[in-house]
Design an enzyme around this catalytic site. Structure first.
Site, short mmCIF file in Angstrom:
data_model
loop_
_atom_site.label_atom_id
_atom_site.label_comp_id
_atom_site.label_asym_id
_atom_site.label_seq_id
_atom_site.Cartn_x
_atom_site.Cartn_y
_atom_site.Cartn_z
CG ASP A 112 -22.66 47.24 -11.62
OD1 ASP A 112 -22.54 46.01 -11.30
OD2 ASP A 112 -22.83 48.21 -10.91
NE ARG A 157 -24.20 38.32 -6.77
CZ ARG A 157 -24.29 39.63 -7.34
NH1 ARG A 157 -25.35 40.26 -6.74
NH2 ARG A 157 -23.37 40.24 -7.97
CG ASN A 186 -15.36 42.19 -9.71
OD1 ASN A 186 -15.73 42.66 -10.69
ND2 ASN A 186 -16.53 43.01 -8.98
C1 IPE Z 1 -17.48 47.18 -11.36
O1 IPE Z 1 -18.77 46.79 -11.01
C2 IPE Z 1 -16.97 46.23 -12.11
C3 IPE Z 1 -17.34 45.65 -13.34
C4 IPE Z 1 -18.54 45.69 -13.74
C5 IPE Z 1 -16.58 44.20 -13.63
P1 IPE Z 1 -19.04 46.46 -9.41
O2 IPE Z 1 -20.38 45.72 -9.20
O3 IPE Z 1 -17.77 45.55 -9.03
O4 IPE Z 1 -18.39 47.78 -8.76
P2 IPE Z 1 -19.32 48.38 -7.27
O5 IPE Z 1 -18.69 47.30 -6.43
O6 IPE Z 1 -20.64 48.48 -7.49
O7 IPE Z 1 -18.36 49.82 -7.11
C1 IPE Z 2 -21.68 43.22 -12.95
O1 IPE Z 2 -22.92 42.88 -12.46
C2 IPE Z 2 -20.81 42.09 -13.25
C3 IPE Z 2 -19.44 42.09 -12.46
C4 IPE Z 2 -19.17 42.87 -11.39
C5 IPE Z 2 -18.65 40.71 -12.69
P1 IPE Z 2 -22.87 42.66 -10.70
O2 IPE Z 2 -22.44 41.07 -10.49
O3 IPE Z 2 -21.98 43.58 -10.09
O4 IPE Z 2 -24.34 42.85 -10.52
P2 IPE Z 2 -24.91 43.65 -9.16
O5 IPE Z 2 -24.27 45.13 -9.29
O6 IPE Z 2 -24.60 43.14 -7.80
O7 IPE Z 2 -26.27 43.97 -9.62
MG MG Z 3 -22.15 45.42 -9.40
#
Ligand code: IPE
Ligand code: IPE
Ligand code: MG
Length: 247
Positions: free
Chosen positions: A27, A40, A75
């Site tokens: 994450d 992003r 997601n």
């Molecule tokens: C968890 O991260 C899922 C993955 C790393 C694929 P998210 O970014 O989706 O989780 P939340 O929304 O912060 O809980």
């Molecule tokens: C994790 O990084 C990857 C996925 C969940 C696909 P994020 O995209 O959730 O990154 P943040 O949490 O918004 O920084």
């Molecule tokens: Mg995230």
């Protein structure tokens, strides 16, 4: 860049107590990109190096199972452009990295739902990677894609009901046998990056007794030394499984 840091942490790890199964919630890609004024999606791209270095670090330690959370069942709520990017990115990553992973003795698997939302082309790449690496046993890399811990439990319940088993036959062992990969041991250690202290629907059934390590590092900056740090912390934990320590 296998630096001095990684070497010195490695020297402090007990090779006889390496976690068999490590899970990783990758994450912080978006925040990493935002901090740099990037899109992003560039954060997701930068996450590839983190993943490859973590895999190498896990191989170096002798971890037998590594499960990484790449896309959750939640997601899909993200903007369509980002979702689309992630589908294409994972597709190309598999194509670019499968030979290298195969040569390293990694068996690739996917856990999660293969529903209509996952593009056909990605499913095809997944199947190719599974097929190519199916006989490898050095380490099993499970990529959790369109995965949700609750969805996995729902699917297990549906499969149990379908099998017509009577209520008196339901046990933990039986439920485990209906999860996506009954042969996969429960994770010993689960690492979540980016300073969030939550599980976000990762391996809910399986992590009942996993040791959790939360790291402030944003995923694209994660390297094997951070994995080594987490394993070192794991080795300092006292796993009691509800029992008591030996006197
Ligand atoms: C968890 O991260 C899922 C993955 C790393 C694929 P998210 O970014 O989706 O989780 P939340 O929304 O912060 O809980
Ligand atoms: C994790 O990084 C990857 C996925 C969940 C696909 P994020 O995209 O959730 O990154 P943040 O949490 O918004 O920084
Ligand atoms: Mg995230």
């Amino acid at each position: 860049m296998v630096d001095v840091d990684a070497r010195s942490i490695l020297a402090e790890i007990d090779p006889r107590r390496i976690p068999v199964h490590v899970g990783c919630v990758m994450d912080g890609n978006g925040r990493w990109a935002n901090k740099r004024g990037l899109a992003r999606t560039q954060g997701h791209s930068a996450g590839e190096e983190a993943l490859m270095d973590t895999i190498d670090g896990a191989l170096e330690l002798g971890v037998r199972w590594l499960t990484v959370y790449a896309f959750s069942t939640e997601n899909w709520k993200r903007p369509p452009d980002e979702v689309h990017f992630l589908m294409r990115f994972n597709e190309s990553l598999l194509e670019r990295r499968r030979d290298e992973l195969n040569q390293k003795g990694v068996r690739i698997r996917f856990t999660g739902r293969r529903d209509w939302r996952v593009p056909r082309r990605l499913i095809k790449r997944m199947d190719e990677a599974i097929e190519l690496t199916r006989n490898n046993r050095r380490m099993t890399l499970t990529i959790a894609f369109n995965y949700g811990g609750r969805a996995e439990i729902v699917d297990a319940v549906a499969s149990i009901v379908k099998s017509g088993v009577s209520a008196s036959k339901i046990s933990e062992k039986m439920i485990t046998s209906h999860m996506y990969y009954p042969d996969m041991p429960d994770p010993d250690l689960v690492i979540r990056t980016s300073g969030e202290y939550r599980i976000s629907n990762f391996l809910l059934w399986e992590l009942a007794y996993s040791e959790l390590v939360f790291s402030d590092v944003l995923w694209p900056d994660f390297r094997r030394q951070h994995l080594f740090d987490a394993v070192k912390e794991f080795q300092n934990r006292d796993r009691r499984y509800g029992g008591l320590d030996a006197p």
